[in-house]
Design a protein around this motif. Structure first.
Motif, PDB file in Angstrom:
ATOM      1  N   ALA A  24       0.834  -1.201   0.000  1.00 38.82           N
ATOM      2  CA  ALA A  24       0.000   0.000   0.000  1.00 38.82           C
ATOM      3  C   ALA A  24       0.872   1.255   0.000  1.00 38.82           C
ATOM      4  CB  ALA A  24      -0.933  -0.010   1.207  1.00 38.82           C
ATOM      5  N   CYS A  25       1.955   1.241   0.760  1.00 37.06           N
ATOM      6  CA  CYS A  25       2.878   2.377   0.796  1.00 37.06           C
ATOM      7  C   CYS A  25       3.536   2.574  -0.566  1.00 37.06           C
ATOM      8  CB  CYS A  25       3.939   2.182   1.866  1.00 37.06           C
ATOM      9  SG  CYS A  25       3.319   2.223   3.555  1.00 37.06           S
ATOM     10  N   LEU A  26       3.929   1.477  -1.212  1.00 29.65           N
ATOM     11  CA  LEU A  26       4.546   1.565  -2.531  1.00 29.65           C
ATOM     12  C   LEU A  26       3.565   2.071  -3.580  1.00 29.65           C
ATOM     13  CD1 LEU A  26       6.594  -1.741  -2.484  1.00 29.65           C
ATOM     14  CD2 LEU A  26       7.529   0.572  -2.524  1.00 29.65           C
ATOM     15  N   ALA A  27       2.318   1.653  -3.487  1.00 32.46           N
ATOM     16  CA  ALA A  27       1.307   2.107  -4.444  1.00 32.46           C
ATOM     17  C   ALA A  27       1.010   3.591  -4.262  1.00 32.46           C
ATOM     18  CB  ALA A  27       0.039   1.283  -4.299  1.00 32.46           C
ATOM     19  N   ALA A  28       1.050   4.064  -3.007  1.00 34.09           N
ATOM     20  CA  ALA A  28       0.767   5.469  -2.736  1.00 34.09           C
ATOM     21  C   ALA A  28       1.906   6.374  -3.201  1.00 34.09           C
ATOM     22  CB  ALA A  28       0.511   5.673  -1.246  1.00 34.09           C
ATOM     23  N   GLN A  29       3.142   5.905  -3.073  1.00 36.61           N
ATOM     24  CA  GLN A  29       4.310   6.688  -3.473  1.00 36.61           C
ATOM     25  C   GLN A  29       5.273   5.799  -4.257  1.00 36.61           C
ATOM     26  OE1 GLN A  29       5.549   8.085   0.500  1.00 36.61           O
ATOM     27  NE2 GLN A  29       5.535  10.113  -0.439  1.00 36.61           N
ATOM     28  N   PRO A  30       4.994   5.535  -5.526  1.00 35.02           N
ATOM     29  CA  PRO A  30       5.846   4.600  -6.270  1.00 35.02           C
ATOM     30  C   PRO A  30       7.254   5.126  -6.533  1.00 35.02           C
ATOM     31  CG  PRO A  30       4.142   5.504  -7.685  1.00 35.02           C
ATOM     32  CD  PRO A  30       3.846   5.969  -6.298  1.00 35.02           C
ATOM     33  N   ASP A  31       7.475   6.432  -6.445  1.00 40.51           N
ATOM     34  CA  ASP A  31       8.807   6.979  -6.706  1.00 40.51           C
ATOM     35  C   ASP A  31       9.545   7.380  -5.432  1.00 40.51           C
ATOM     36  OD1 ASP A  31       7.102   9.047  -6.138  1.00 40.51           O
ATOM     37  OD2 ASP A  31       7.974  10.430  -7.587  1.00 40.51           O
ATOM     38  N   ALA A  32       9.084   6.919  -4.286  1.00 41.46           N
ATOM     39  CA  ALA A  32       9.708   7.270  -3.013  1.00 41.46           C
ATOM     40  C   ALA A  32      11.053   6.572  -2.845  1.00 41.46           C
ATOM     41  CB  ALA A  32       8.779   6.894  -1.858  1.00 41.46           C
ATOM     42  N   THR A  33      11.919   7.203  -2.062  1.00 39.53           N
ATOM     43  CA  THR A  33      13.207   6.581  -1.747  1.00 39.53           C
ATOM     44  C   THR A  33      12.986   5.491  -0.711  1.00 39.53           C
ATOM     45  OG1 THR A  33      13.680   8.115   0.044  1.00 39.53           O
ATOM     46  CG2 THR A  33      14.412   8.756  -2.182  1.00 39.53           C
ATOM     47  N   LEU A  34      14.001   4.675  -0.487  1.00 41.07           N
ATOM     48  CA  LEU A  34      13.891   3.616   0.515  1.00 41.07           C
ATOM     49  C   LEU A  34      13.660   4.189   1.903  1.00 41.07           C
ATOM     50  CD1 LEU A  34      16.671   1.199  -0.741  1.00 41.07           C
ATOM     51  CD2 LEU A  34      14.211   0.872  -0.888  1.00 41.07           C
ATOM     52  N   ALA A  35      14.302   5.313   2.219  1.00 44.91           N
ATOM     53  CA  ALA A  35      14.095   5.949   3.522  1.00 44.91           C
ATOM     54  C   ALA A  35      12.649   6.429   3.663  1.00 44.91           C
ATOM     55  CB  ALA A  35      15.066   7.109   3.702  1.00 44.91           C
ATOM     56  N   GLU A  36      12.102   7.004   2.588  1.00 44.69           N
ATOM     57  CA  GLU A  36      10.713   7.469   2.618  1.00 44.69           C
ATOM     58  C   GLU A  36       9.738   6.300   2.733  1.00 44.69           C
ATOM     59  OE1 GLU A  36      11.292  11.511  -0.061  1.00 44.69           O
ATOM     60  OE2 GLU A  36      10.718   9.640  -1.035  1.00 44.69           O
ATOM     61  N   ILE A  37      10.038   5.203   2.070  1.00 45.40           N
ATOM     62  CA  ILE A  37       9.184   4.021   2.169  1.00 45.40           C
ATOM     63  C   ILE A  37       9.206   3.468   3.587  1.00 45.40           C
ATOM     64  CG2 ILE A  37       8.879   1.635   1.391  1.00 45.40           C
ATOM     65  CD1 ILE A  37      10.022   2.561  -1.321  1.00 45.40           C
ATOM     66  N   GLY A  38      10.405   3.415   4.180  1.00 44.56           N
ATOM     67  CA  GLY A  38      10.519   2.948   5.565  1.00 44.56           C
ATOM     68  C   GLY A  38       9.745   3.827   6.528  1.00 44.56           C
ATOM     69  N   GLN A  39       9.801   5.147   6.325  1.00 45.68           N
ATOM     70  CA  GLN A  39       9.053   6.071   7.177  1.00 45.68           C
ATOM     71  C   GLN A  39       7.553   5.907   6.972  1.00 45.68           C
ATOM     72  OE1 GLN A  39      10.377   7.919   9.529  1.00 45.68           O
ATOM     73  NE2 GLN A  39       8.386   8.697  10.138  1.00 45.68           N
ATOM     74  N   ALA A  40       7.112   5.744   5.723  1.00 52.25           N
ATOM     75  CA  ALA A  40       5.691   5.544   5.442  1.00 52.25           C
ATOM     76  C   ALA A  40       5.204   4.232   6.045  1.00 52.25           C
ATOM     77  CB  ALA A  40       5.444   5.560   3.936  1.00 52.25           C
ATOM     78  N   LEU A  41       6.037   3.212   6.010  1.00 56.02           N
ATOM     79  CA  LEU A  41       5.688   1.923   6.614  1.00 56.02           C
ATOM     80  C   LEU A  41       5.500   2.068   8.113  1.00 56.02           C
ATOM     81  CD1 LEU A  41       5.384  -1.158   6.119  1.00 56.02           C
ATOM     82  CD2 LEU A  41       7.830  -1.348   6.550  1.00 56.02           C
ATOM     83  N   LEU A  42       6.379   2.817   8.757  1.00 54.63           N
ATOM     84  CA  LEU A  42       6.278   3.040  10.198  1.00 54.63           C
ATOM     85  C   LEU A  42       5.017   3.832  10.542  1.00 54.63           C
ATOM     86  CD1 LEU A  42       7.730   2.637  12.901  1.00 54.63           C
ATOM     87  CD2 LEU A  42       8.930   4.779  12.476  1.00 54.63           C
ATOM     88  N   VAL A  43       4.724   4.878   9.769  1.00 52.07           N
ATOM     89  CA  VAL A  43       3.530   5.697  10.009  1.00 52.07           C
ATOM     90  C   VAL A  43       2.255   4.875   9.807  1.00 52.07           C
ATOM     91  CG1 VAL A  43       2.205   7.660   9.099  1.00 52.07           C
ATOM     92  CG2 VAL A  43       4.670   7.884   9.485  1.00 52.07           C
ATOM     93  N   ALA A  44       2.291   3.927   8.857  1.00 58.68           N
ATOM     94  CA  ALA A  44       1.114   3.101   8.565  1.00 58.68           C
ATOM     95  C   ALA A  44       0.923   1.970   9.567  1.00 58.68           C
ATOM     96  CB  ALA A  44       1.234   2.526   7.157  1.00 58.68           C
ATOM     97  N   GLY A  45       1.786   1.895  10.563  1.00 56.46           N
ATOM     98  CA  GLY A  45       1.612   0.878  11.598  1.00 56.46           C
ATOM     99  C   GLY A  45       2.500  -0.329  11.438  1.00 56.46           C
ATOM    100  N   GLY A  46       3.412  -0.286  10.470  1.00 53.30           N
ATOM    101  CA  GLY A  46       4.337  -1.399  10.270  1.00 53.30           C
ATOM    102  C   GLY A  46       5.536  -1.272  11.194  1.00 53.30           C
ATOM    103  N   PRO A  47       6.433  -2.227  11.119  1.00 55.17           N
ATOM    104  CA  PRO A  47       7.621  -2.190  11.977  1.00 55.17           C
ATOM    105  C   PRO A  47       8.652  -1.184  11.479  1.00 55.17           C
ATOM    106  CG  PRO A  47       7.735  -4.079  10.524  1.00 55.17           C
ATOM    107  CD  PRO A  47       6.385  -3.439  10.299  1.00 55.17           C
ATOM    108  N   SER A  48       9.543  -0.806  12.352  1.00 56.08           N
ATOM    109  CA  SER A  48      10.660   0.056  11.997  1.00 56.08           C
ATOM    110  C   SER A  48      11.749  -0.814  11.379  1.00 56.08           C
ATOM    111  CB  SER A  48      11.187   0.772  13.242  1.00 56.08           C
ATOM    112  OG  SER A  48      12.335   1.514  12.920  1.00 56.08           O
TER     113      SER A  48
END
Length: 80
Positions: A24-48
């Protein structure tokens, strides 16, 4: 001498639910950097996760991060 059984390696950092959150994070921001994806994953309730773990999960899910070349191919015919 008998061959040793193969070791499958370390377990993935994300379970099936975590994979869905990451997708879901990748679909929302397909051009995000790995750091941005990790931050979005954390905000969405995933692990750090560290950047390497994010990269491994993204690759495992089939989302290649390599960008395409922005220049068109050369239109000049090659001399054969």
């Amino acid at each position: 001498m008998a061959e040793l059984p193969r070791h499958p390696g370390p377990a993935p950092h994300l379970d099936a639910a975590g994979d869905q959150v990451l997708l879901a994070c990748l679909a929302a921001q397909p051009d995000a950097t790995l750091a941005e994806i990790g931050q979005a994953l954390l905000v969405a309730g995933g692990p750090s996760l560290q950047r390497t773990a994010v990269w491994q999960a993204v690759e495992r899910l089939g989302w290649g991060r390599k960008k395409k070349a922005s220049t068109p191919p050369n239109a000049t015919p090659s001399a054969s």
